[in-house]
Design an enzyme around this catalytic site. Structure first.
Site, PDB file in Angstrom:
ATOM      1  N   LYS A  52      -2.100  -1.592  -3.941  1.00  0.00           N
ATOM      2  CA  LYS A  52      -2.994  -0.432  -3.841  1.00  0.00           C
ATOM      3  C   LYS A  52      -2.206   0.852  -3.889  1.00  0.00           C
ATOM      4  O   LYS A  52      -1.204   0.936  -3.175  1.00  0.00           O
ATOM      5  CB  LYS A  52      -3.735  -0.541  -2.512  1.00  0.00           C
ATOM      6  CG  LYS A  52      -4.632   0.618  -2.200  1.00  0.00           C
ATOM      7  CD  LYS A  52      -5.184   0.483  -0.809  1.00  0.00           C
ATOM      8  CE  LYS A  52      -5.954   1.752  -0.487  1.00  0.00           C
ATOM      9  NZ  LYS A  52      -6.406   1.792   0.863  1.00  0.00           N
ATOM     10  N   LYS A  91       0.859  -1.182   0.000  1.00  0.00           N
ATOM     11  CA  LYS A  91       0.000   0.000   0.000  1.00  0.00           C
ATOM     12  C   LYS A  91       0.895   1.231   0.000  1.00  0.00           C
ATOM     13  O   LYS A  91       1.660   1.465   0.933  1.00  0.00           O
ATOM     14  CB  LYS A  91      -0.887   0.001   1.242  1.00  0.00           C
ATOM     15  CG  LYS A  91      -1.761   1.239   1.344  1.00  0.00           C
ATOM     16  CD  LYS A  91      -2.694   1.134   2.526  1.00  0.00           C
ATOM     17  CE  LYS A  91      -3.582   2.349   2.638  1.00  0.00           C
ATOM     18  NZ  LYS A  91      -4.510   2.235   3.760  1.00  0.00           N
TER      19      LYS A  91
HETATM   20  C1  PBG Z   1      -7.564   3.274   5.632  1.00  0.00           C
HETATM   21  C2  PBG Z   1      -7.861   3.108   4.189  1.00  0.00           C
HETATM   22  C3  PBG Z   1      -7.676   4.052   3.184  1.00  0.00           C
HETATM   23  C4  PBG Z   1      -8.168   3.465   2.035  1.00  0.00           C
HETATM   24  C5  PBG Z   1      -8.612   2.188   2.350  1.00  0.00           C
HETATM   25  N1  PBG Z   1      -8.395   1.979   3.701  1.00  0.00           N
HETATM   26  C6  PBG Z   1      -7.200   5.439   3.242  1.00  0.00           C
HETATM   27  C7  PBG Z   1      -5.806   5.754   3.585  1.00  0.00           C
HETATM   28  O1  PBG Z   1      -4.927   4.902   3.746  1.00  0.00           O
HETATM   29  O2  PBG Z   1      -5.566   6.956   3.718  1.00  0.00           O
HETATM   30  C8  PBG Z   1      -8.213   4.131   0.700  1.00  0.00           C
HETATM   31  C9  PBG Z   1      -9.288   3.650  -0.178  1.00  0.00           C
HETATM   32  C10 PBG Z   1      -9.555   4.505  -1.353  1.00  0.00           C
HETATM   33  O3  PBG Z   1      -8.927   5.581  -1.557  1.00  0.00           O
HETATM   34  O4  PBG Z   1     -10.430   4.110  -2.120  1.00  0.00           O
HETATM   35  N2  PBG Z   1      -6.333   2.833   6.034  1.00  0.00           N
HETATM   36 ZN    ZN Z   2      -6.078   3.618   8.158  1.00  0.00          ZN
END
Ligand code: PBG
Ligand code: ZN
Length: 279
Positions: free
Chosen positions: A203, A150
């Protein structure tokens, strides 16, 4: 996010039923609690919003796979994904304290009927810790989908707004991956697999299609791509302006993700896409 809404408990059951009716196999749940605090207590409350939603969805659609996002940011008053300590101008995310709360959260989701839990925080050691806790708690059948690669990304903005979770100070670069560093991403995936992840996720999706391909080829694990909120909102905006034709463009992008190795695609277009692919 056009077309994406926060849902009440009643609405979410109807939505889950509709998802099942169009042929989707799984839903991914995010919670927005009534109260936020500095221990994210609503994340692991027995009667928390995700826990109640799980019971309701599993009651009506037992065959639908229920996956839960396991993270603290929506439940923290400061919006970070972990327990933080502020020292003057700096803040630290406390890894071990955070993992303890993630374990409690994952256990409460499993107890409420989650088929898989999906830790999205990127803390070190969380997959192994959650796996051990699930096994010890009698939830050895509950799987883990890890947000393994991520990246700290500009494309999460609309989600943070929708989930009411933008960080109140600092940013997430101390715990999310540097997008210039592909090797680090592959190392993170390898660690999560060693610790017991059943599904690994990359992601965002489209700007990271190279990573997706490498993860899929190297590890031969079920690999998920998360087409995130910013990617969704961008294309929606372009479609509204008549720059692209939504349906054609969405199918092209989703096909590209499949081609690049996605066994699973997480997308805000899921329901429409399922219909389009059947027509
Ligand atoms: C929380 C989380 C996020 C997303 C999914 N879980 C946001 C982040 O990490 O700031 C993003 C999902 C999206 O942008 O569609 N940890
Ligand atoms: Zn989070």
């Amino acid at each position: 996010m056009p077309g994406v809404f926060q849902l009440s408990l009643k609405e979410i059951v109807d939505d889950a039923q509709r998802a099942q009716d169009v042929g989707l196999q799984a839903v991914l749940l995010f919670g927005i609690p009534e109260r936020k605090d500095e221990q994210a207590s609503s994340a692991y409350a027995e009667n928390g919003v995700v826990q109640k939603a799980l019971q309701a969805i599993k009651g009506k659609c037992p065959g639908l796979i229920a996956i839960t996002d396991v993270c603290l940011c929506e439940y923290m008053s400061h919006g970070h994904c972990g327990v933080t300590r502020v020292d003057g101008d700096h803040f630290h995310v406390l890894n071990d304290e955070t993992v303890e709360l993630l374990i409690k959260t994952a256990l409460s989701h499993a107890a409420a009927g989650a088929d898989l839990v999906a830790p999205s925080d990127m803390m070190d050691g969380r997959i192994g810790a959650i796996r051990n806790a699930l096994d010890a708690g009698g939830f050895d059948q509950t799987g883990i989908m890890s947000y393994a690669a991520k990246f700290a990304s500009a494309f999460y903005g609309p989600f943070r707004e929708a989930a009411e979770s933008p960080p109140q100070f600092g940013d997430r670069r101390s715990y999310q991956l540097d997008y210039a560093n592909a090797d680090e991403a592959l190392r993170e995936v390898a660690l999560d697999i060693d610790e017991g992840a059943d599904i690994v996720m990359v992601k965002p999706a489209l700007p990271y299609i190279d990573i997706l391909w490498r993860v899929h080829e190297r590890f031969k694990k079920p690999t998920a791509a998360y087409h995130v909120s910013g990617e969704y909102a961008m294309l929606k905006a372009a479609a509204e302006k008549g720059i692209v034709e939504e349906r054609v463009a969405v199918i092209e992008i989703m096909t590209a993700l499949r081609r690049a190795g996605a066994d699973i695609i997480i997308t805000y277009w899921a329901r429409e896409l399922a219909k389009w692919l059947r027509e």
